[in-house]
Design a protein around this motif. Structure first.
Motif, PDB file in Angstrom:
ATOM      1  N   LYS A 184       5.914   7.280 -10.886  1.00  0.00           N
ATOM      2  CA  LYS A 184       6.065   5.876 -10.501  1.00  0.00           C
ATOM      3  C   LYS A 184       7.146   5.683  -9.445  1.00  0.00           C
ATOM      4  O   LYS A 184       7.065   4.751  -8.633  1.00  0.00           O
ATOM      5  N   ASP A 185       8.163   6.544  -9.451  1.00  0.00           N
ATOM      6  CA  ASP A 185       9.235   6.399  -8.461  1.00  0.00           C
ATOM      7  C   ASP A 185       8.699   6.575  -7.044  1.00  0.00           C
ATOM      8  O   ASP A 185       9.154   5.910  -6.109  1.00  0.00           O
ATOM      9  N   LYS A 186       7.710   7.479  -6.892  1.00  0.00           N
ATOM     10  CA  LYS A 186       7.149   7.699  -5.566  1.00  0.00           C
ATOM     11  C   LYS A 186       6.248   6.558  -5.113  1.00  0.00           C
ATOM     12  O   LYS A 186       5.945   6.428  -3.926  1.00  0.00           O
ATOM     13  N   CYS A 187       5.828   5.738  -6.076  1.00  0.00           N
ATOM     14  CA  CYS A 187       4.958   4.610  -5.732  1.00  0.00           C
ATOM     15  C   CYS A 187       5.754   3.446  -5.124  1.00  0.00           C
ATOM     16  O   CYS A 187       5.180   2.614  -4.407  1.00  0.00           O
ATOM     17  N   LEU A 188       7.047   3.375  -5.441  1.00  0.00           N
ATOM     18  CA  LEU A 188       7.870   2.263  -4.972  1.00  0.00           C
ATOM     19  C   LEU A 188       7.936   2.257  -3.444  1.00  0.00           C
ATOM     20  O   LEU A 188       8.257   3.252  -2.813  1.00  0.00           O
ATOM     21  N   GLY A 189       7.582   1.136  -2.866  1.00  0.00           N
ATOM     22  CA  GLY A 189       7.620   0.976  -1.420  1.00  0.00           C
ATOM     23  C   GLY A 189       6.422   1.533  -0.688  1.00  0.00           C
ATOM     24  O   GLY A 189       6.346   1.440   0.539  1.00  0.00           O
ATOM     25  N   CYS A 190       5.457   2.127  -1.417  1.00  0.00           N
ATOM     26  CA  CYS A 190       4.246   2.688  -0.767  1.00  0.00           C
ATOM     27  C   CYS A 190       3.380   1.556  -0.209  1.00  0.00           C
ATOM     28  O   CYS A 190       3.136   0.563  -0.885  1.00  0.00           O
ATOM     29  N   LYS A 191       2.908   1.708   1.019  1.00  0.00           N
ATOM     30  CA  LYS A 191       2.118   0.665   1.678  1.00  0.00           C
ATOM     31  C   LYS A 191       0.634   1.057   1.855  1.00  0.00           C
ATOM     32  O   LYS A 191      -0.105   0.362   2.533  1.00  0.00           O
ATOM     33  N   HIS A 192       0.205   2.166   1.236  1.00  0.00           N
ATOM     34  CA  HIS A 192      -1.188   2.605   1.408  1.00  0.00           C
ATOM     35  C   HIS A 192      -2.172   1.736   0.637  1.00  0.00           C
ATOM     36  O   HIS A 192      -3.288   1.488   1.103  1.00  0.00           O
ATOM     37  N   PHE A 193      -1.770   1.308  -0.556  1.00  0.00           N
ATOM     38  CA  PHE A 193      -2.603   0.452  -1.404  1.00  0.00           C
ATOM     39  C   PHE A 193      -4.030   1.007  -1.533  1.00  0.00           C
ATOM     40  O   PHE A 193      -5.017   0.336  -1.266  1.00  0.00           O
ATOM     41  N   ALA A 194      -4.115   2.271  -1.921  1.00  0.00           N
ATOM     42  CA  ALA A 194      -5.410   2.932  -2.059  1.00  0.00           C
ATOM     43  C   ALA A 194      -6.199   2.425  -3.257  1.00  0.00           C
ATOM     44  O   ALA A 194      -7.431   2.469  -3.262  1.00  0.00           O
ATOM     45  N   PHE A 195      -5.505   1.947  -4.290  1.00  0.00           N
ATOM     46  CA  PHE A 195      -6.150   1.452  -5.508  1.00  0.00           C
ATOM     47  C   PHE A 195      -5.687   0.022  -5.781  1.00  0.00           C
ATOM     48  O   PHE A 195      -4.644  -0.425  -5.275  1.00  0.00           O
ATOM     49  N   ARG A 196      -6.366  -0.698  -6.612  1.00  0.00           N
ATOM     50  CA  ARG A 196      -6.014  -2.081  -6.898  1.00  0.00           C
ATOM     51  C   ARG A 196      -4.667  -2.176  -7.613  1.00  0.00           C
ATOM     52  O   ARG A 196      -3.977  -3.171  -7.528  1.00  0.00           O
ATOM     53  N   GLU A 197      -4.280  -1.088  -8.340  1.00  0.00           N
ATOM     54  CA  GLU A 197      -3.003  -1.093  -9.058  1.00  0.00           C
ATOM     55  C   GLU A 197      -1.801  -0.852  -8.145  1.00  0.00           C
ATOM     56  O   GLU A 197      -0.639  -1.033  -8.553  1.00  0.00           O
ATOM     57  N   CYS A 198      -2.080  -0.420  -6.917  1.00  0.00           N
ATOM     58  CA  CYS A 198      -0.988  -0.002  -6.035  1.00  0.00           C
ATOM     59  C   CYS A 198      -0.022  -1.138  -5.700  1.00  0.00           C
ATOM     60  O   CYS A 198       1.182  -0.926  -5.517  1.00  0.00           O
ATOM     61  N   GLU A 199      -0.546  -2.359  -5.625  1.00  0.00           N
ATOM     62  CA  GLU A 199       0.330  -3.489  -5.288  1.00  0.00           C
ATOM     63  C   GLU A 199       1.418  -3.667  -6.331  1.00  0.00           C
ATOM     64  O   GLU A 199       2.595  -3.873  -6.010  1.00  0.00           O
ATOM     65  N   GLY A 200       1.039  -3.553  -7.602  1.00  0.00           N
ATOM     66  CA  GLY A 200       2.027  -3.679  -8.669  1.00  0.00           C
ATOM     67  C   GLY A 200       2.938  -2.468  -8.741  1.00  0.00           C
ATOM     68  O   GLY A 200       4.154  -2.601  -8.938  1.00  0.00           O
ATOM     69  N   LEU A 201       2.396  -1.280  -8.552  1.00  0.00           N
ATOM     70  CA  LEU A 201       3.201  -0.063  -8.648  1.00  0.00           C
ATOM     71  C   LEU A 201       4.189   0.082  -7.494  1.00  0.00           C
ATOM     72  O   LEU A 201       5.239   0.707  -7.633  1.00  0.00           O
ATOM     73  N   SER A 202       3.845  -0.510  -6.366  1.00  0.00           N
ATOM     74  CA  SER A 202       4.729  -0.372  -5.213  1.00  0.00           C
ATOM     75  C   SER A 202       5.939  -1.308  -5.270  1.00  0.00           C
ATOM     76  O   SER A 202       6.839  -1.215  -4.447  1.00  0.00           O
ATOM     77  N   GLY A 203       5.947  -2.234  -6.258  1.00  0.00           N
ATOM     78  CA  GLY A 203       7.095  -3.122  -6.402  1.00  0.00           C
ATOM     79  C   GLY A 203       6.710  -4.538  -6.736  1.00  0.00           C
ATOM     80  O   GLY A 203       7.575  -5.356  -7.105  1.00  0.00           O
ATOM     81  N   ALA A 204       5.459  -4.879  -6.629  1.00  0.00           N
ATOM     82  CA  ALA A 204       5.000  -6.225  -6.982  1.00  0.00           C
ATOM     83  C   ALA A 204       4.839  -6.331  -8.491  1.00  0.00           C
ATOM     84  O   ALA A 204       5.006  -5.372  -9.232  1.00  0.00           O
ATOM     85  N   THR A 205       4.460  -7.503  -8.980  1.00  0.00           N
ATOM     86  CA  THR A 205       4.386  -7.738 -10.424  1.00  0.00           C
ATOM     87  C   THR A 205       3.030  -7.422 -11.011  1.00  0.00           C
ATOM     88  O   THR A 205       2.863  -7.348 -12.222  1.00  0.00           O
ATOM     89  N   LYS A 206       2.017  -7.182 -10.135  1.00  0.00           N
ATOM     90  CA  LYS A 206       0.657  -6.951 -10.632  1.00  0.00           C
ATOM     91  C   LYS A 206       0.572  -5.609 -11.368  1.00  0.00           C
ATOM     92  O   LYS A 206       1.124  -4.619 -10.933  1.00  0.00           O
ATOM     93  N   THR A 207      -0.094  -5.574 -12.504  1.00  0.00           N
ATOM     94  CA  THR A 207      -0.209  -4.366 -13.317  1.00  0.00           C
ATOM     95  C   THR A 207      -1.663  -3.938 -13.424  1.00  0.00           C
ATOM     96  O   THR A 207      -2.560  -4.604 -12.894  1.00  0.00           O
ATOM     97  N   ILE A 208      -1.866  -2.885 -14.143  1.00  0.00           N
ATOM     98  CA  ILE A 208      -3.236  -2.368 -14.316  1.00  0.00           C
ATOM     99  C   ILE A 208      -4.083  -3.399 -15.037  1.00  0.00           C
ATOM    100  O   ILE A 208      -3.715  -3.895 -16.091  1.00  0.00           O
ATOM    101  N   GLU A 209      -5.225  -3.729 -14.432  1.00  0.00           N
ATOM    102  CA  GLU A 209      -6.074  -4.766 -15.012  1.00  0.00           C
ATOM    103  C   GLU A 209      -7.343  -4.143 -15.598  1.00  0.00           C
ATOM    104  O   GLU A 209      -7.277  -3.278 -16.447  1.00  0.00           O
ATOM    105  N   ASP A 210      -8.474  -4.651 -15.054  1.00  0.00           N
ATOM    106  CA  ASP A 210      -9.762  -4.238 -15.610  1.00  0.00           C
ATOM    107  C   ASP A 210      -9.988  -2.745 -15.451  1.00  0.00           C
ATOM    108  O   ASP A 210      -9.651  -2.161 -14.444  1.00  0.00           O
ATOM    109  N   ARG A 211     -10.559  -2.177 -16.480  1.00  0.00           N
ATOM    110  CA  ARG A 211     -10.945  -0.772 -16.368  1.00  0.00           C
ATOM    111  C   ARG A 211     -12.214  -0.689 -15.522  1.00  0.00           C
ATOM    112  O   ARG A 211     -13.093  -1.518 -15.622  1.00  0.00           O
TER     113      ARG A 211
END
Length: 584
Positions: free
Chosen positions: A552-579
């Motif tokens: 998760k530390d490497k996800c912080l600040g990542c701007k690739h947003f390859a998956f829908r969860e990336c926005e939350g993992l990169s520092g935003a509040t969005k978390t893993i949603e629908d499977r």
């Protein structure tokens, strides 16, 4: 009990009317078989009576013991170059031994249920050597057609052509006239009298004309080979040694393979004409027994004859009894009319064999395959040229090798390994290769689509495609293998190399693995090494698993947003949603 059921099946619904039909068709085919049997024997370098003996004995046994209800067996044109080569190289006695050995091979092929393997011989190979054999037969009859003298027969095609050219000045106009009469009669009799066999009428008409108007001016069967005996030869077991067996195993194998191919092709033709189904393994057993017994009576190798089988069906055959009657008819004619057959001019036999060659040339299929200008065209031409200018053994061997190499190349080209990512604009978020760019690619998860058979011909390409792409060492490697239908040990070895190398610093997970690859992985232990919890049915489940194991530390600040969860993992509040459930 099982044999009785099968026997009953071949004679199901048999009646007096069926017997009448078998008698009529048996007589017609028997009459046709006589000139063909003699012609094939002469062209093979042996006396004409050996062809008749083969027609009688092998014809009866193949019908009784084979796996096709309508098969007519006997000597065929396809054997001519092979048998002639054996006679020239080893002699007649060794031809009989080679035929007997071929019968053993055919019998064992049937016992071990190898009949279905014949269908794996590529069509360009069969058409190539069939057309090549047709050219050899046709060219081999030119001397008899023209009545050339001083011609010495050789094993190889070019040598025989040189003989024809060198003796072209010895044309016998009487032989040419006789051959022309027979040719015209054979060609036009079916048009004028469809029920009358053209070859027989052609022989009779041309022989009568030659005998009455210019006797002693053309070579005949009697003047060349001696009188045809009017009885069957005595039973005789040929003497042979281990050395002879070793020497003749190659020719015997070629006879067996060609006999198997032609007999099963003939049975398939019969199936198509009658909506029945033959037993390929039983057919090989019957062919094997016939070819073991026939040489003991002086007969040459035999197989199913496509043209005579088709004639048998067209004349109303109902069961194998028609094939038995065909052999009996030939026997009766041999006993009653053998002295008259000795008067048949060789020039009368030539056009019959030329027409056989023309019909077996498969010229339409040959030209069709040639026009495709594909790798199959190359296999066709190579097989054809090797058959004509060298020999059938080399032609089939190299033709098959070339076909296998081309097949491996085609299969390896089907192996495609591409890096993919989910497409957020797709309703199912289907993974697609065009989604991977320099600015849109997860540094920690690499997903690869693997498509095509993973076998020895494609394994190295598969390994290089992945290893060259993941040089940056991602955390998770996901292989989507839903489109891998097959994996062999070489492919498994390459996959194992990737898995073991990658597992030193990351996690390997697989999705959509089919049953056959999964069985191979279990047998080799790679399945257990990867771990059952790293196998998933759907890609979405595999991605969810992969994201849970990210750094998760490497996800912080990542701007690739390859998956829908990336926005939350990169520092935003969005978390893993629908499977998700991605297409496997």
């Amino acid at each position: 009990m099982q044999y009785k059921l099968r026997f009953k099946g071949r004679y199901s619904n048999y009646s007096i009317r069926s017997l009448q039909r078998d008698i009529i068709s048996g007589i017609v085919v028997g009459v046709i078989a006589i000139p063909l049997g003699m012609a094939f024997a002469i062209a093979s370098g042996v006396k004409p009576e050996y062809g008749i003996y083969t027609t009688i004995i092998a014809g009866i046994l193949i019908s009784l013991l084979g796996g096709s209800r309508y098969q007519i067996g006997g000597p065929t044109g396809a054997f001519i170059p092979i048998l002639f080569g054996i006679v020239m190289t080893y002699g007649l006695d060794n031809l009989l031994i080679a035929g007997f050995m071929a019968g053993i091979i055919l019998f064992l092929m049937g016992i071990f249920k190898l009949g279905s393997l014949i269908k794996f011989i590529p069509k360009p190979v069969t058409i190539g050597f069939t057309s090549g054999i047709a050219v050899i037969i046709f060219a081999g009859q030119i001397p008899n057609f023209l009545g050339l003298t001083g011609v010495v027969q050789h094993e190889y095609f070019l040598e025989n052509i040189y003989e024809i050219i060198g003796n072209i000045g010895t044309i016998n106009l009487f032989s040419l006239f006789t051959a022309a009469i027979c040719l015209v009669t054979v060609l036009y009799t079916p048009k004028l009298f469809p029920k009358i066999p053209g070859p027989l009428i052609g022989l009779i008409v041309s022989t009568l004309i030659a005998s009455f108007f210019y006797p002693n001016h053309v070579a005949t069967i009697g003047s060349t080979f001696g009188e045809i005996p009017s009885n069957l030869p005595h039973f005789n077991i040929p003497d042979f040694s281990i050395g002879q067996v070793q020497k003749l195993i190659g020719p015997a194998f070629v006879i067996a393979m060609l006999g198997a191919i032609e007999s099963l092709l003939s049975a398939v033709v019969a199936d198509g004409m009658t909506s029945t189904k033959h037993n390929s393994n039983k057919e090989l057993i019957g062919q094997g027994i016939a070819n073991m017994i026939t040489p003991l009576f002086g007969g040459i190798p035999a197989t199913g004859a496509i043209a005579r089988t088709a004639t048998n069906i067209k004349n109303g055959a109902a069961s194998p009894i028609s094939g038995v009657i065909h052999g009996i008819v030939v026997l009766i004619i041999l006993v009653l009319f053998a002295p008259y057959a000795s008067k048949i001019p060789l020039a009368s036999m030539a056009p019959i064999l030329m027409i056989v060659a023309w019909n077996m040339s498969e010229r339409h299929v040959f030209l069709h395959l040639l026009k495709t200008k594909t790798e199959d065209s190359l296999v066709l031409v190579v097989t054809f040229l090797l058959t004509v200018f060298f020999n059938l053994t080399l032609a089939v061997e190299l033709g098959l090798i070339l076909a296998v190499i081309i097949f491996i190349k085609r299969m390896s080209d089907m192996m495609v390994t591409t890096k993919v990512l989910p497409n957020p604009r797709n309703r199912l978020e289907k993974v697609e290769p065009q989604m991977v760019t320099d600015s849109h690619d997860c540094p920690q998860i690499s997903i690869f689509n693997v498509e095509g058979p993973l076998f020895f011909g494609a394994a190295q390409t598969f390994e290089q495609s992945i290893m060259n792409t993941i040089h940056y060492r991602p955390k998770v490697l996901l292989l989507r293998m839903g489109k891998v239908p097959f994996i062999d040990t070489t492919g498994e070895s390459m996959l194992s190399s990737i898995v073991r190398d990658f597992s030193k610093h990351g996690i390997v997970i697989l999705s959509g693995v089919n049953e056959q690859p999964k069985k191979v992985l279990r047998k080799t232990g790679l399945y257990q090494f990867i771990g059952e919890d790293h196998f998933f049915e759907h890609t979405g489940e595999a991605i969810d698993f992969a994201i849970l194991h990210l750094n998760k530390d490497k996800c912080l600040g990542c701007k690739h947003f390859a998956f829908r969860e990336c926005e939350g993992l990169s520092g935003a509040t969005k978390t893993i949603e629908d499977r998700r459930v991605y297409s496997t």
